[in-house]
Design a protein around this motif. Structure first.
Motif, mmCIF file in Angstrom:
data_model
loop_
_atom_site.group_PDB
_atom_site.id
_atom_site.type_symbol
_atom_site.label_atom_id
_atom_site.label_comp_id
_atom_site.label_asym_id
_atom_site.label_seq_id
_atom_site.Cartn_x
_atom_site.Cartn_y
_atom_site.Cartn_z
ATOM 1 N N ARG A 1 0.825 -1.213 0.000
ATOM 2 C CA ARG A 1 0.000 0.000 0.000
ATOM 3 C C ARG A 1 0.858 1.261 0.000
ATOM 4 O O ARG A 1 0.372 2.354 -0.289
ATOM 5 C CB ARG A 1 -0.923 0.007 1.221
ATOM 6 C CG ARG A 1 -0.229 0.172 2.556
ATOM 7 C CD ARG A 1 -1.191 0.014 3.704
ATOM 8 N NE ARG A 1 -0.556 0.260 4.994
ATOM 9 C CZ ARG A 1 -1.157 0.104 6.170
ATOM 10 N NH1 ARG A 1 -2.413 -0.316 6.202
ATOM 11 N NH2 ARG A 1 -0.524 0.362 7.289
ATOM 12 N N TRP B 1 -7.751 5.809 2.642
ATOM 13 C CA TRP B 1 -8.188 5.150 1.416
ATOM 14 C C TRP B 1 -9.361 5.907 0.802
ATOM 15 O O TRP B 1 -10.111 6.599 1.486
ATOM 16 C CB TRP B 1 -8.659 3.721 1.699
ATOM 17 C CG TRP B 1 -7.624 2.757 2.143
ATOM 18 C CD1 TRP B 1 -7.320 2.411 3.434
ATOM 19 C CD2 TRP B 1 -6.756 1.979 1.305
ATOM 20 N NE1 TRP B 1 -6.322 1.475 3.455
ATOM 21 C CE2 TRP B 1 -5.954 1.194 2.167
ATOM 22 C CE3 TRP B 1 -6.581 1.873 -0.071
ATOM 23 C CZ2 TRP B 1 -4.992 0.314 1.687
ATOM 24 C CZ3 TRP B 1 -5.618 0.988 -0.544
ATOM 25 C CH2 TRP B 1 -4.840 0.228 0.323
ATOM 26 N N GLU C 1 -8.608 -1.875 12.118
ATOM 27 C CA GLU C 1 -9.682 -1.985 11.137
ATOM 28 C C GLU C 1 -9.640 -0.828 10.141
ATOM 29 O O GLU C 1 -8.909 0.148 10.333
ATOM 30 C CB GLU C 1 -11.044 -1.995 11.841
ATOM 31 C CG GLU C 1 -11.304 -0.733 12.658
ATOM 32 C CD GLU C 1 -12.634 -0.753 13.378
ATOM 33 O OE1 GLU C 1 -13.437 -1.644 13.066
ATOM 34 O OE2 GLU C 1 -12.871 0.117 14.230
ATOM 35 N N ARG C 2 -10.453 -0.966 9.105
ATOM 36 C CA ARG C 2 -10.627 0.080 8.091
ATOM 37 C C ARG C 2 -12.067 0.550 8.169
ATOM 38 O O ARG C 2 -12.997 -0.228 7.974
ATOM 39 C CB ARG C 2 -10.293 -0.490 6.712
ATOM 40 C CG ARG C 2 -10.480 0.483 5.554
ATOM 41 C CD ARG C 2 -9.895 -0.139 4.291
ATOM 42 N NE ARG C 2 -10.287 0.552 3.084
ATOM 43 C CZ ARG C 2 -9.874 0.228 1.861
ATOM 44 N NH1 ARG C 2 -9.045 -0.795 1.706
ATOM 45 N NH2 ARG C 2 -10.274 0.903 0.801
ATOM 46 N N ARG C 3 -12.262 1.845 8.491
ATOM 47 C CA ARG C 3 -13.593 2.396 8.725
ATOM 48 C C ARG C 3 -13.921 3.487 7.709
ATOM 49 O O ARG C 3 -13.111 4.372 7.451
ATOM 50 C CB ARG C 3 -13.685 2.981 10.135
ATOM 51 C CG ARG C 3 -13.512 1.966 11.257
ATOM 52 C CD ARG C 3 -13.527 2.637 12.612
ATOM 53 N NE ARG C 3 -12.345 3.477 12.800
ATOM 54 C CZ ARG C 3 -12.326 4.792 12.748
ATOM 55 N NH1 ARG C 3 -13.439 5.465 12.481
ATOM 56 N NH2 ARG C 3 -11.212 5.473 12.952
ATOM 57 N N GLN D 1 -7.655 3.558 7.894
ATOM 58 C CA GLN D 1 -7.248 2.258 8.414
ATOM 59 C C GLN D 1 -6.172 2.427 9.477
ATOM 60 O O GLN D 1 -5.144 3.062 9.243
ATOM 61 C CB GLN D 1 -6.718 1.377 7.280
ATOM 62 C CG GLN D 1 -6.336 -0.023 7.711
ATOM 63 C CD GLN D 1 -5.918 -0.882 6.535
ATOM 64 O OE1 GLN D 1 -5.757 -0.394 5.424
ATOM 65 N NE2 GLN D 1 -5.744 -2.165 6.766
ATOM 66 N N SER E 1 -12.172 6.328 3.648
ATOM 67 C CA SER E 1 -11.996 5.482 4.824
ATOM 68 C C SER E 1 -10.606 5.670 5.405
ATOM 69 O O SER E 1 -9.695 6.179 4.746
ATOM 70 C CB SER E 1 -12.235 4.011 4.485
ATOM 71 O OG SER E 1 -11.324 3.563 3.500
#
Length: 230
Positions: A99, A128, A154-156, A150, A148
């Motif tokens: 990434r 993201w 987690e990715r929110r 991360q 979002s």
């Protein structure tokens, strides 16, 4: 040592811009008026939940002809009450390490990442942006993007960007971004790439002849956009 590497990278970009008198990166793109809707927190760095006018740009990093894989870019300027906030994304890998690597893509309907992370009061986050599933497309471009963040857990999803009317080619050419100077309060850019941007953007704007455009009422409607540096 890190600041020396950042300055060196900035000078490379600036010299290239000087030779081309244009953006050295992401020269080909389309800019739109838009809207950003925020509903979730990003640590201590989020604007208040609500809807904000925005300027949105999709671009090609090198400017290769259609059908060729290119480093695609997605940039958002949120016109918040406290000032403009710039967020820049590029097509990148989706893994823990990949990434951080820009990755060529042929299709704008893909994931975009911030490449480097940001520091917040709650720790480091990676940003993201991805097309919203089921949203109508705008030709080859996504009509809506989900934002979002991360962290290590987690990715929110915390927001949505909706494309509005396209702006003129002149507005696109004049538009400049600076995610370091125009960062969201509490969201601190980290890493070498962000460090090089601190020096490269002012130099590249000055050397390619870009001028500062102040934002007034009705900018998105009449095709004018605000600028700082890129």
């Amino acid at each position: 040592m890190r600041w020396k590497l950042a300055v060196g990278a900035a000078l490379v970009v600036a010299v290239a811009v000087r030779g081309r008198r244009r953006r050295v990166l992401h020269p080909a793109g389309r800019t739109f008026a838009g809207e950003v809707e925020l509903w979730g927190a990003l640590g201590d760095a989020a604007e208040a939940a609500g809807r904000y006018p925005a300027t949105v740009r999709f671009s090609k990093g090198v400017g290769l002809r259609p059908g060729r894989a290119d480093l695609l870019g997605f940039a958002v300027r949120v016109h918040a009450p406290g000032g403009d906030r710039d967020l820049l994304y590029s097509t990148a890998g989706r893994g823990r390490f990949t990434r951080h690597l820009p990755t060529p893509r042929r299709d704008f309907h893909t994931d975009y990442g911030s490449i480097m992370g940001y520091r917040t009061g709650g720790g480091h986050v990676y940003l993201w942006a991805a097309p919203e599933p089921g949203a109508a497309a705008r030709g080859p471009l996504p009509g809506r993007m989900l934002l979002s963040a991360q962290d290590h857990r987690e990715r929110r999803v915390y927001g949505r960007v909706t494309l509005g009317e396209p702006l003129t080619e002149q507005a696109d050419a004049a538009l400049t971004f600076d995610p370091v100077r125009n960062t969201t309060p509490g969201l601190h850019p980290a890493g070498l790439i962000h460090g090089s941007r601190r020096y490269a953007y002012p130099l590249s704007q000055w050397w390619r002849g870009a001028r500062r455009v102040t934002r007034g009422s009705g900018d998105a409607a009449d095709g004018r956009v605000s600028g700082t540096r890129r």
